[in-house]
Design an enzyme around this catalytic site. Structure first.
Site, mmCIF file in Angstrom:
data_model
loop_
_atom_site.group_PDB
_atom_site.id
_atom_site.type_symbol
_atom_site.label_atom_id
_atom_site.label_comp_id
_atom_site.label_asym_id
_atom_site.label_seq_id
_atom_site.Cartn_x
_atom_site.Cartn_y
_atom_site.Cartn_z
ATOM 1 C CG HIS A 158 94.027 44.834 45.737
ATOM 2 N ND1 HIS A 158 95.320 45.221 45.992
ATOM 3 C CD2 HIS A 158 93.605 44.192 46.866
ATOM 4 C CE1 HIS A 158 95.680 44.800 47.194
ATOM 5 N NE2 HIS A 158 94.650 44.187 47.763
ATOM 6 C CB SER A 279 81.985 63.312 21.876
ATOM 7 O OG SER A 279 82.780 63.240 20.717
ATOM 8 C CE LYS A 285 82.597 59.038 25.172
ATOM 9 N NZ LYS A 285 83.930 59.284 24.603
ATOM 10 C CD GLU A 292 86.450 62.941 32.141
ATOM 11 O OE1 GLU A 292 87.426 63.007 31.398
ATOM 12 O OE2 GLU A 292 85.291 62.768 31.706
#
Ligand code: ARG
Length: 460
Positions: A158, A279, A285, A292
């Site tokens: 979980h 970024s 970043k 992804e």
């Protein structure tokens, strides 16, 4: 015959421009060219062996197809939309090059069994390549796992800290998934590797052909036993795409973990810069773009699976033009999976592990609570009572803001009088790991043995 008049014998007017563009597949099925040539050579050889065409015709066909192959490789070959697909383009060029022999190549054959053969040859080849790429990724996983049988991290259920495990153990879970993925592909290959040629349009052919001879020449394990089935079903392609979707799904799960682990909130790993981007607005970043995108591209491959299933579901026997739509999803599946596996193996090699962060996370979530319960059971308590006692101890620790191992014996004894000095071994992360000492468990010696077995399985 002019290009635009392919069907001039039957039709009173030429096919409309818009229709030509709508129905043509050459824009994508030219990818099958080399397999089309391979299939045609085998077919021609059989026709000659069965005295259906002359040796002279066979030699002309061989010479012509050889030249066409060179033209395609060098990029000189001119693909024509007027000639609809890869098959007609090659056949037309062959006839231009060698005359009547080229026109005889299609004896006893239809584009229906021809295209089914080409797709199977293509998929057989790609399956072999993919199996190699899966192995390379598995091998990269083993190299990383070997270094981390003692690197402790929290195992989650979980997404809550559950029990301590080793990082190697976690990686080996993906090794197992990929092992089954490879088995599935190998099994799928058996059903891909059957020859449709000889089925002709749908009912077979009246020429005295030898299908087994062609199957042998092309390295197929046998022939498709029913001509209607041979030209119409694409279940082998659907099955392949299902295997591919499952591999992508496994890698998508892995990617999700890499993304989480790289987030500063976890900070378990760093992914090499060459797999990340920055970024355009936030200078600080570093984004895990590759995992992804793997996660994103999984949706695309699953979509191809659904597309192929849907393509098939309403088709009456035998061949229908619908089947032309099998190619783009299939090609894109192969391409996406190939690139994903390739980049993944390299990315795994570039992972930097941060054992301290993993360890402190494992120390934070009362990961050894189950070990304490098991300890009490070994001292004679029924498991449910032990569970209750430990739950209270966890609540106590939580209120105090400390770990179970920081509670004194006297305090622990409020929860059970069975707790004595030796409890601290059980409460340590190392003790917890070492105690799961059976096949499939996270004990370092078990995981090391699993890695040895895994390596041996890759060598086969
Ligand atoms: N381009 C077609 C395909 O991909 C080849 C078979 C065409 N057969 C036909 N009867 N029109 O399926």
């Amino acid at each position: 015959m002019q290009d635009k008049d392919t069907w001039s014998g039957r039709f009173a007017e030429p096919v409309a421009e818009l229709v030509k563009r709508y129905t043509a597949s050459v824009g994508f099925d030219h990818k099958l060219a080399m397999y089309d040539i391979q299939g045609s050579l085998a077919h021609a050889q059989m026709l000659a062996a069965c005295d259906i065409i002359s040796i002279q015709d066979l030699n002309d066909i061989k010479r012509g197809l050889g030249q066409i192959e060179n033209e395609i490789i060098s990029g000189e070959f001119v693909w024509s939309l007027d000639l609809e697909d890869v098959h007609l383009n090659i056949e037309k060029r062959l006839t231009t090059l060698v005359g009547d022999a080229g026109k005889r190549l299609h004896t006893g054959r239809s584009r229906n069994d021809q295209v089914a053969t080409d797709v199977r040859l293509y998929l057989r080849h790609e399956t072999g390549e993919l199996l190699g790429l899966i192995k390379a990724l598995q091998s990269a996983l083993l190299d990383l796992a070997t270094q981390h049988t003692h690197t402790i991290m929290p195992g989650f259920t979980h997404l809550q800290v559950a029990q301590p495990i080793s990082f190697a153990h976690h990686l080996m879970a993906y090794f197992e998934m990929l092992k089954r993925d490879a088995e599935r592909l190998q099994d799928c290959r058996k059903r891909i590797n059957r020859l449709p040629l000889g089925a002709a349009a749908l009912a077979g052919t009246s020429y005295p052909i030898k299908r087994e001879y062609v199957a042998d020449l092309l390295g197929f394990d046998g022939v498709c036993e029913n001509s209607l089935d041979a030209v119409s079903d694409r279940d082998f392609a659907i099955e392949f795409t299902a295997c591919a979707a499952l591999i992508m799904t496994h890698l998508s799960r892995f990617s999700e973990e890499l993304i989480l682990w790289m987030s500063p909130r976890f900070g378990f790993i760093d992914i090499a810069d060459r797999f990340c981007t920055g970024s355009s607005i936030m200078p600080q970043k570093k984004n895990p773009d590759v995992p992804e995108l793997v996660r994103g591209k999984t949706g695309r491959v699953t979509g191809h699976l659904v597309a192929l299933l849907t393509l098939m579901k309403g088709q009456p026997l035998a061949y229908n033009k619908d089947n032309q739509e099998d190619k783009e999803p299939l090609f894109d599946t192969v391409e996406t999976l190939t690139q994903t596996l390739r980049i993944y193996a390299d990315m795994i090699t570039g992972i930097k592990v941060k054992p301290d962060a993993m360890r402190s996370a494992a120390l934070q979530g009362y990961a050894t609570a189950t070990d304490l319960a098991d300890y009490l059971v070994k001292k004679g308590l029924p498991f449910r009572d032990a569970h209750e006692a430990v739950a209270q101890a966890v609540r106590f620790a939580e209120q105090r803001g400390c770990d179970l191992g920081d509670i004194s014996i006297a305090e622990l004894q409020q929860f059970s009088m069975h707790i004595v000095e030796d409890v601290y071994q059980v409460l340590s992360l190392e003790g917890s790991l070492a105690s799961r000492n059976h096949i499939g468990g996270t004990a370092p010696n078990q995981v090391a043995a699993a890695i040895v077995r895994a390596r041996a399985s890759l060598a086969k």
